[in-house]
Design an enzyme around this catalytic site. Structure first.
Site, short mmCIF file in Angstrom:
data_model
loop_
_atom_site.label_atom_id
_atom_site.label_comp_id
_atom_site.label_asym_id
_atom_site.label_seq_id
_atom_site.Cartn_x
_atom_site.Cartn_y
_atom_site.Cartn_z
N THR A 49 7.46 5.67 2.88
CA THR A 49 8.31 4.50 2.61
C THR A 49 8.88 4.56 1.19
OG1 THR A 49 6.89 3.22 4.06
CG2 THR A 49 8.34 1.97 2.61
N LYS A 58 -3.79 4.81 -1.63
CA LYS A 58 -4.84 5.57 -0.94
C LYS A 58 -4.90 6.98 -1.50
CE LYS A 58 -4.38 3.18 3.45
NZ LYS A 58 -4.18 3.35 4.89
N VAL A 115 0.82 -1.21 0.00
CA VAL A 115 0.00 0.00 0.00
C VAL A 115 0.86 1.26 0.00
CG1 VAL A 115 -0.33 -0.15 2.53
CG2 VAL A 115 -1.91 1.22 1.17
N ASP A 116 0.43 2.23 -0.79
CA ASP A 116 1.02 3.57 -0.79
C ASP A 116 0.08 4.44 0.04
OD1 ASP A 116 1.90 6.12 -1.29
OD2 ASP A 116 1.81 5.96 -3.48
N ASP A 117 0.49 4.69 1.29
CA ASP A 117 -0.36 5.45 2.22
C ASP A 117 0.11 6.91 2.25
OD1 ASP A 117 -2.14 6.08 4.25
OD2 ASP A 117 -0.84 5.36 5.84
N ILE A 172 -6.71 -0.49 5.75
CA ILE A 172 -6.94 -1.74 5.02
C ILE A 172 -6.46 -2.91 5.87
CG2 ILE A 172 -6.34 -3.05 2.95
CD1 ILE A 172 -5.69 -0.25 1.65
N ARG A 207 3.19 7.70 1.57
CA ARG A 207 4.28 7.63 0.57
C ARG A 207 5.66 7.84 1.20
NH1 ARG A 207 2.44 10.49 -4.51
NH2 ARG A 207 1.14 8.66 -4.79
N PRO A 244 -5.38 -9.96 4.22
CA PRO A 244 -5.65 -11.30 4.75
C PRO A 244 -4.50 -11.84 5.59
CG PRO A 244 -5.35 -11.34 2.35
CD PRO A 244 -5.43 -9.91 2.76
P1 5GP Z 1 3.51 4.76 3.90
O1 5GP Z 1 2.75 5.65 4.85
O2 5GP Z 1 4.97 4.94 4.06
O3 5GP Z 1 3.04 4.93 2.48
O4 5GP Z 1 3.17 3.27 4.29
C1 5GP Z 1 4.03 2.60 5.16
C2 5GP Z 1 3.57 1.23 5.49
O5 5GP Z 1 2.52 1.34 6.42
C3 5GP Z 1 3.02 0.36 4.39
O6 5GP Z 1 4.02 -0.30 3.67
C4 5GP Z 1 2.21 -0.62 5.21
O7 5GP Z 1 3.02 -1.63 5.73
C5 5GP Z 1 1.69 0.24 6.34
N1 5GP Z 1 0.32 0.70 6.06
C6 5GP Z 1 -0.08 1.93 5.70
N2 5GP Z 1 -1.42 1.96 5.55
C7 5GP Z 1 -1.87 0.71 5.80
C8 5GP Z 1 -3.16 0.09 5.80
O8 5GP Z 1 -4.20 0.69 5.53
N3 5GP Z 1 -3.20 -1.23 6.14
C9 5GP Z 1 -2.09 -1.95 6.45
N4 5GP Z 1 -2.24 -3.23 6.76
N5 5GP Z 1 -0.84 -1.40 6.46
C10 5GP Z 1 -0.75 -0.09 6.13
#
Ligand code: 5GP
Length: 170
Positions: A111, A138, A105-107, A165, A109, A168
């Site tokens: 990472t 997202k 997931v790109d939340d 999210i 961003r 599973p």
């Molecule tokens: P970032 O905020 O850097 O884009 O996301 C970092 C990490 O947070 C993702 O690789 C994931 O492991 C975790 N993450 C972010 N949003 C979610 C989500 O909605 N569900 C889950 N299971 N992990 C998330």
């Protein structure tokens, strides 16, 4: 009359649950597009969330999988400012190859920004050789705009609402 109790808390109502079948379908239906539009030489999975989608994609992309492992949350589940490298690898053999970075997931961003900057600035990987696939992107304000990310190619399996999210494997 029987009373039915639900275990759902208000917080859980804003979660979205995905099945393995749905994840498999999203990844596999992206694979042929990725092959045509980017055609990577290798997959770079971000552990742990990128491991399962990377393996599903490999069935169709038929390229080797490499792994780096990053952590973006503390032990108490609060997000950390700068991702922590849990495991890194030697990129000498990957210079000049087209690399498809895979995560679930790109939340925010954070990472992807951290990883791609490190690959380009510290490992000598060219921006033109970097692509990204995430199962879900997202729709929200990100820490880094796509145009400022050190990548040449980006494709999400699905664009989704900004809700937590539950995968599973979670
Ligand atoms: P970032 O905020 O850097 O884009 O996301 C970092 C990490 O947070 C993702 O690789 C994931 O492991 C975790 N993450 C972010 N949003 C979610 C989500 O909605 N569900 C889950 N299971 N992990 C998330």
């Amino acid at each position: 009359m029987m009373q039915v109790e639900t275990k759902q808390t208000p917080r859980e109502t804003s979660k979205v649950y995905y099945t393995y079948n749905k994840i498999d379908h999203t990844c596999r239906s992206s694979a042929s597009f990725i092959k045509r539009s980017f055609n990577p030489d290798v997959i770079l999975a971000i552990g742990g969330g990128g491991l399962i989608p990377a393996r599903i994609l490999r069935t169709d992309l038929n390229v080797p999988i490499y792994v780096v492992s990053l952590s973006t949350y503390c032990e108490d589940n609060t997000p950390i400012k700068i991702p922590r490298v849990v495991q890194w690898m030697d990129f000498a053999d990957l210079r000049g190859k087209k690399i498809l970075i895979v995560d679930e997931v790109d939340d925010t961003r954070k990472t992807l920004g951290f990883l791609t900057d490190k690959l380009v600035n510290e490992e000598g990987i060219l921006k033109k050789n970097l692509g990204v696939f995430v199962i879900h992107n997202k729709i929200k304000k990100k820490q880094v705009d796509l145009s400022n990310l050190n990548i040449h190619y980006y494709t999400p399996g699905e664009e989704v609402e900004d809700k937590w999210i539950v995968y599973p494997w979670d």
